[in-house]
Motif scaffolding. Sequence first.
Motif, mmCIF file in Angstrom:
data_model
loop_
_atom_site.group_PDB
_atom_site.id
_atom_site.type_symbol
_atom_site.label_atom_id
_atom_site.label_comp_id
_atom_site.label_asym_id
_atom_site.label_seq_id
_atom_site.Cartn_x
_atom_site.Cartn_y
_atom_site.Cartn_z
ATOM 1 N N ARG B 234 73.681 22.281 12.097
ATOM 2 C CA ARG B 234 73.867 20.938 11.500
ATOM 3 C C ARG B 234 74.611 20.025 12.470
ATOM 4 O O ARG B 234 74.251 18.850 12.649
ATOM 5 C CB ARG B 234 74.661 21.065 10.201
ATOM 6 C CG ARG B 234 73.806 21.500 9.016
ATOM 7 C CD ARG B 234 74.674 21.691 7.795
ATOM 8 N NE ARG B 234 73.887 21.981 6.607
ATOM 9 C CZ ARG B 234 74.395 22.392 5.457
ATOM 10 N NH1 ARG B 234 75.699 22.578 5.362
ATOM 11 N NH2 ARG B 234 73.617 22.618 4.425
ATOM 12 N N ALA B 235 75.660 20.595 13.100
ATOM 13 C CA ALA B 235 76.438 19.776 14.038
ATOM 14 C C ALA B 235 75.564 19.316 15.199
ATOM 15 O O ALA B 235 75.621 18.176 15.658
ATOM 16 C CB ALA B 235 77.624 20.570 14.544
ATOM 17 N N GLU B 236 74.717 20.224 15.639
ATOM 18 C CA GLU B 236 73.870 19.903 16.784
ATOM 19 C C GLU B 236 72.831 18.842 16.419
ATOM 20 O O GLU B 236 72.566 17.905 17.188
ATOM 21 C CB GLU B 236 73.184 21.187 17.251
ATOM 22 C CG GLU B 236 73.117 21.267 18.748
ATOM 23 C CD GLU B 236 72.645 22.637 19.225
ATOM 24 O OE1 GLU B 236 72.084 22.665 20.317
ATOM 25 O OE2 GLU B 236 72.831 23.620 18.475
ATOM 26 N N ILE B 237 72.243 19.027 15.238
ATOM 27 C CA ILE B 237 71.257 18.019 14.797
ATOM 28 C C ILE B 237 71.918 16.650 14.692
ATOM 29 O O ILE B 237 71.362 15.623 15.109
ATOM 30 C CB ILE B 237 70.640 18.431 13.440
ATOM 31 C CG1 ILE B 237 69.679 19.609 13.656
ATOM 32 C CG2 ILE B 237 69.907 17.281 12.795
ATOM 33 C CD1 ILE B 237 69.113 20.182 12.373
ATOM 34 N N ALA B 238 73.119 16.670 14.134
ATOM 35 C CA ALA B 238 73.834 15.393 13.992
ATOM 36 C C ALA B 238 74.060 14.748 15.359
ATOM 37 O O ALA B 238 73.904 13.524 15.530
ATOM 38 C CB ALA B 238 75.165 15.635 13.294
ATOM 39 N N GLN B 239 74.371 15.623 16.292
ATOM 40 C CA GLN B 239 74.622 15.105 17.656
ATOM 41 C C GLN B 239 73.330 14.534 18.249
ATOM 42 O O GLN B 239 73.304 13.456 18.809
ATOM 43 C CB GLN B 239 75.140 16.239 18.520
ATOM 44 C CG GLN B 239 75.958 15.764 19.685
ATOM 45 C CD GLN B 239 76.546 16.952 20.441
ATOM 46 O OE1 GLN B 239 76.485 18.075 19.981
ATOM 47 N NE2 GLN B 239 77.117 16.682 21.576
ATOM 48 N N TRP B 240 72.265 15.311 18.127
ATOM 49 C CA TRP B 240 70.975 14.848 18.689
ATOM 50 C C TRP B 240 70.485 13.574 17.986
ATOM 51 O O TRP B 240 69.841 12.715 18.595
ATOM 52 C CB TRP B 240 69.902 15.919 18.551
ATOM 53 C CG TRP B 240 70.013 17.053 19.539
ATOM 54 C CD1 TRP B 240 70.283 18.334 19.248
ATOM 55 C CD2 TRP B 240 69.862 16.970 20.952
ATOM 56 N NE1 TRP B 240 70.322 19.093 20.389
ATOM 57 C CE2 TRP B 240 70.063 18.252 21.470
ATOM 58 C CE3 TRP B 240 69.598 15.918 21.852
ATOM 59 C CZ2 TRP B 240 69.987 18.547 22.814
ATOM 60 C CZ3 TRP B 240 69.521 16.233 23.196
ATOM 61 C CH2 TRP B 240 69.718 17.521 23.679
ATOM 62 N N SER B 241 70.763 13.487 16.707
ATOM 63 C CA SER B 241 70.223 12.364 15.930
ATOM 64 C C SER B 241 71.089 11.109 16.003
ATOM 65 O O SER B 241 70.772 10.094 15.370
ATOM 66 C CB SER B 241 70.082 12.787 14.456
ATOM 67 O OG SER B 241 69.318 13.955 14.379
ATOM 68 N N ASP B 242 72.156 11.137 16.750
ATOM 69 C CA ASP B 242 73.033 9.969 16.866
ATOM 70 C C ASP B 242 72.243 8.796 17.480
ATOM 71 O O ASP B 242 71.694 8.910 18.577
ATOM 72 C CB ASP B 242 74.228 10.338 17.762
ATOM 73 C CG ASP B 242 75.211 9.174 17.888
ATOM 74 O OD1 ASP B 242 75.176 8.308 16.999
ATOM 75 O OD2 ASP B 242 75.981 9.149 18.859
#
Lengths: 378, 866
Positions: B234-242
Motif C-alpha cells: 500500500r505504501a509503495e502504491i501510494a508513493q507511485w501514485s503521487d
Amino acid sequence: MSEFRFLHTADLHLGKRFGALPEEVRARTAEARHGILAHLAQVARQHGTQHILIAGDTFDTETPTDRVWRQAVAAMGAAGDLHWWLLPGNHDSLGAEALWDRLRAAAPANLHVLTDIEPIEMAPGVMLLPAPLPRRYPGRDLTEWMNACETDPRALRIGLAHGAVRDFSEDGGGNDALLAIDRAEAARLDYLALGDWHGQMRLGPRTAYAGTPEQDSFRHEGPGACLLITLTAPGDAPQIERLETGQLEWHDLAPDLVPGQDPAALVLAALPADPAARRNHLVRLRPQGRARLAEHAALEALAAEVGPQFCHFVLDCGALAIEPDAADLDRIDRSGALRVAADRLAEAAADPARAAPDRAVAAGALNRLYGYLQEGAQ
Amino acid sequence: MKIRSITLSDIRQFTRPVTVGGFAAGLNVLAAPNEAGKSTLFDAIHALFFIPHRSSRIGHLRPEAGGNPEIRAELDLPDGPCTIVKRWGRGAMAEVIRQGHVIARADAAEAFVTGLTAPAEEGGPAGLLWVRQGVIALDDGSRKEVEGALLARRDLMSSVTGEFETVTGGRRMDRALARAEADLERLVTLRGPKAGGPYDRAKKAVESLTAMRDDLAQKQAALRDALDRRRAARAEIAQWSDPAEAAHRAQRLVAAQAAHEEATRHAERLAGLQATADHAALRASQAEAELRRLTEAEAALRRASAGARSAGEEARAAEGAHHTALAALGDSRAAVEAARAGQEQAEGVLAAAHRAVAQEAAQKRRAELSQRLATAQELTQRLLGARAAAQTGPEAAAVAALERAETTLAVLERQGAAAAPQIVLRYLPGIAARASIDGAALEGDSPLPVLAPLTLDLPGLGALSVTPGQTVDARGLAEARAERDRARAETGCADLLAARSALATRTSAQEAVALIEAQLRGLVPEGIEALKAELATLPEPADITGPVDPAAAEDHARQARATLEGARQTEARAAGLESEARTRALRATIAAETAARALQQAEATLAAFGPVDEARTTLAAALAAATAARDTARASHAAMAETAPDPSATAAALARARSVVEAADREVARLGEDLVRLETLIDVHAGNGVEEELADCEARLARAGADLAAHEHEVAVLRCLIAALTEAQATARDRYFAPVMAELRPMLRLLWPGAELRFDGESLLPTQLIRDGRAEEIGTLSGGTREQIALLLRLAFARLLAKSGRHAPVILDDALVYSDDDRIERMFDALHQQAGDIQIIVLSCRNRAFRDLGGQKLTFTEAGAV
C-alpha cells in the motif's frame, strides 16, 4: 457544565479460549467473557452514564474469528443508548489492520474506534485524548503527545492509554515503553484511564487501571470489576468508584504448611463458605512447605470431596515436600519389609544429594504407598 | 530327647518281643531287607509318642493273629533317663518309669509323653523330621501331613526369626505391590506407554497439539507476513501514485525526447562532412597506390631479368652432377651381383658339410640299434625255450605231496613189519630143498615178516599157510599206497627221485626265464617293435661327397655374407646420391623456366602503364589534389564535432525516462495484483482467527504437556515404589531364611559348591536351587536332587530345633531312594556332619548301599537272645 460520568474498563480479551482449562470449564469461562459487554451496558445504565471507555485489549488477539468480533459489535450495537470507545491495546494493536478495518466498516454509530492520535470531543465539553498502540510493543511512551495537545480550557480532558506504568505489565514486556506515571498532571488531564493490568489499581488521584471486568486467570484475586468515573469540572479531582462486574472468581491458594497443621481446615477457611456459590469459583490449590503423609492424604481427600463443587478445582502438590514422621511410617508398618521400603523412600525424598525430581519421585512413591495401605485399612 | 532302645511286643510280625537297642547320640543305621520290620519300628515310635494307649487307632500295629501291642522305650531326656511303656487293647496301659519308679501312669503318662513333643498335626517336629517310607519331598504326604509340616516350619521359623508376614510385609505388602503394578500396567507396557491408556493418550495429545501448534504458527507467520507485505504494498502504491511524482516523470520524458531529436539532427550533419572527407581520402589513396605500383613494376622487371640468368646457369650445373651420380650407381650394382654369387656358393658348401655330419651320426645309430635288435631277438628265442621248460615237469606242491605219501607209506610199512609175525627158516645142513613163496625160494636164517596171508611151499612137505591176523594195518597200508600212487601220477614221474629231478629242471627254467626277461628289459626297455620302428626312421647309408669340415664352411659362408652386405650398402649410398642429383637437376630446370615466365610478366606489367615518365607525372598530380580535398573536409568535421551533443547519451537518457514512466505503471499494476492476493489471504486467515486458534492451541499444549509430565511422574513414582517394595521384600525374605540357610549352606555345598536355595514365603519351602549362577525351579529337578534337598532341609530344621532347645531325633525311613552312588556318599557326609548333636535314625532296605554310611549299626534282637 454538569458532571460527566463514564465507565472505565479494559482488557476484556474477547475470544480468549482458556485452553489451559479442562474442556468442561472452558465453555463457562468463554461465555462469561462474552457476556461481559451486556453486563457492562447494564451497569452503565444503572449508574446513569452513556459512555464506556475500553482502555485496550478488547480482543484477545489481533485476528479474532468473525464470530467473536461480529458478536462483540452486535452486543455493543444492541446497546444503542450507550457510546463505546475502543482503544487498540497490545493484544489488538493497530498492527491488526484487518481487525480494525473490519470494525470500522461494520461499526454502528455508537461504536467509536480510536485508531488516531488526536483529541476527540466525546461529548460537549469533554475531550478524549487516546493513545492507540500502533503495534504490540510500541517501544515508546504513547501518551507523550498529550502534554502538547491543546484543548478548550473549559473542556474536560480524559486520557485513554494502554500499557505498563511501573512493572505492571500482564505480558512481562520490556519497560522501555513505560507510561509516565505523572502523565495526568503533566498533560493537564482530569483523568487518565489505563488498561493492561488485569487487577484494579489506582496510581494517583487522576490515574487508575480499571482491571478486567471478568478475570481470566489465577493471577488476580477476587471478581472482575470496572470503575465508575465522575468528573465535575476541569481540574477537579475525579470521583472513582469500583463496581464489581465479574461472574467468576479465581482463587490461587498457596498455603504455606508445616507439619502438624490441619491443612484441610486451612484451605476450607480460604474457600467460599457457601457450597452453592462455589460453582462460580475456580480454585488452584498449591500448598507449599512441608506436610506429613497423613496431612498430604487429607489434602487429597479434601480435593476429592469439595473439588467437584467448584467450577474448577485443581490440587497441585508439586511444591509441598513430604515430611513423614514416625507415626506416618508406623501406619505403613512398624517393622518388616514395608517399613524398610518406606524408610528408604523417606530417606531418598529428603536426601539433599539427590536431584529435586528424584526426591519428588521418591516422595510420591512414599505417598502412594501410604495411600494404598490406607485404602486397604479402610 | 534321644532314644536309647525300643522293645516291641505283639506288633505286626513281632509276636515275640524284639528289641532294637544301642541307639547312639548321633547317627544310627538300621539297614535290613524288606519285611524285616523297619517300617514297623518307625510306626511303633510314632505310636509311642502320638497314639494314646486308650486309642483304638492301633489296628495297623496289631499282629494278624491278634494280640495287644506293647512298646517300651528307653529315652534320654535333659533331666535324665526314663522309660516309657505303652500297651493298647486289652490291658491298655501307659507308664513312665524313672530310676525304677513309676512316676506317671495312664493319662499322666500320656501328658508326660505329649510334653516331650507335640503331634505332627499340631506342628510337632515329627511332621518335620520324621520321614516315613515313600514320603520323599517336603510337600509329599497326605494333606494333613503337609499342613502339619507347614505348621511345624512356621512354628520353627517364627521362633527363630519371627512371623514371615511380619518380616516380609505379608499380604499388605502383596496388596501394595499388586496395586502399584496394576496402576503401572494401566499406564505402560514393557515397550512403552500402553496403547489407548491415559499415558499414551497424553503423549499423543502432546504430539497432536504440537503438530497443530506448528501448523497454526506457520499460518500465523504467513498472516503476519501478508499483513506486512500488504502494508508495504500500500505504501509503495501510494508513493507511485503521487501526482507530483507522476508529473515530474512526464516532464523528464518530454525533455529527454527533445534533447535526443536535436542530437540526431546534429549527428546527420556530421555524417555528411565525414563522408566528404572519406571520399577525398579514398581518391588520394588510390593515386598513391597507382604511383607505388608503377615503381614496383620497374623494380620487378629488374629482379626478373637477373633471376632468369642465374637460374639457367644453375640448371646446367645440376644436369652434369646427375650424370656423374648415375655412373657411380651402375658400378655399385655390378659389385652387389658379384658378392651375391659368392655368398650363394659359400652357403651351398656349408649345407653339404652339415648333411655329411648328419649322415655319419645316423650310420652310427643304425649300427648300434641293429646290434641291440639282433641280441634281443636271440634272447627272445631263448626266452621262448626257457618258458616252455618252465611249464614242463611237476609242480612243487605235487612233489611235496608225493614226498609226504612216500613217507607215510614207509612209516606204515615199517610199523607193519615190526608188528608182523616173522618166519625164520633154518635149513638143516645138507638139505638142499628150499621153501618158496609164490615160487621164489626163501633163504634160511633170514627173518620174513608176515604182513599178509602167505603160503610157503615146503618141498617134500607140502605147503604151510600163514595168516598174520590183526597185527598188520592192511587197510591203512593200502590207502597209503593208493595215496602214494595218486601223488606219483600227479607228478607224472615214475618215482620220487624222478619227480625231484623234474622239479629241479623246472625251477631252473623258471629262473632262466626271469634272467632273460631282465636282460631284455635292460636291452630294449621300450620293446623290440619300438626298436624296429626307430631303426626304420634312420636314413639309408649314402655316399658322402665334398668337404666334411663344417667349421671351415661356416667361416667361408660368413665372409661371403659380409661381402654381400658391404656391396649392398655401397649400392644404397650410390642410389641416394643419384636420387639427390636427379632432384636438384629437376628443380634447377623448373626454376629456370619460372624465372623466364616472371621476366615476361614484369615486362607486360610495366608496358601497361604506357610511357613510364608520363605516367608518373600524371599520377603525382592526382595524388596532390585528392590529399588537399581530404584535409579540408576533415577540418570542417572536427570543428562541428566539438559542439555536437552525444546522441547515444541523449538516447540513453530518453530510454531511462521512458522506462521510469513504464516501470511506474507496471509496478502499480503488479502491486495492485499483489494487494488483491494479500487481501484474500488476510481475509481468509483473519476470519478464521488464526491467532486465537494458536493462543488456544498453545494453552492446550501447555496443559497437555503438564498432563504428560504428570503421567511421566506417575510412571516414575510407581516404578520407584515397585522397586523399593520388591527390593525390601527380597531382602526381608533372604533375612528371614538366613538362619535356615546358615545351617543348610555347608551341607548343600557338599553336593553343589556355591549353591543357594530360594524360599517361598507361603510354604516356607525352597522354590529354586541356584547353582553355577543359574536358578532352577525345584519342581524341574530330578527326583534324586529333590530328595537330597528335602533331606538336607530336614537336617537344617533339626539343627534349628536343637538350637532352640528342642532336641528331637530325625527318623528317616528309606529317605534316599533315587540318589546315585556319588551323591549318596556326599549325603552320608552331610548326615555325619549333622549327627554331631542330633540323633539321626536311618532305616534302609539298601543294606549294601548303606554299608558305608557308618554310624551305629542297629539290629532287631529277640528278647532273651544273647
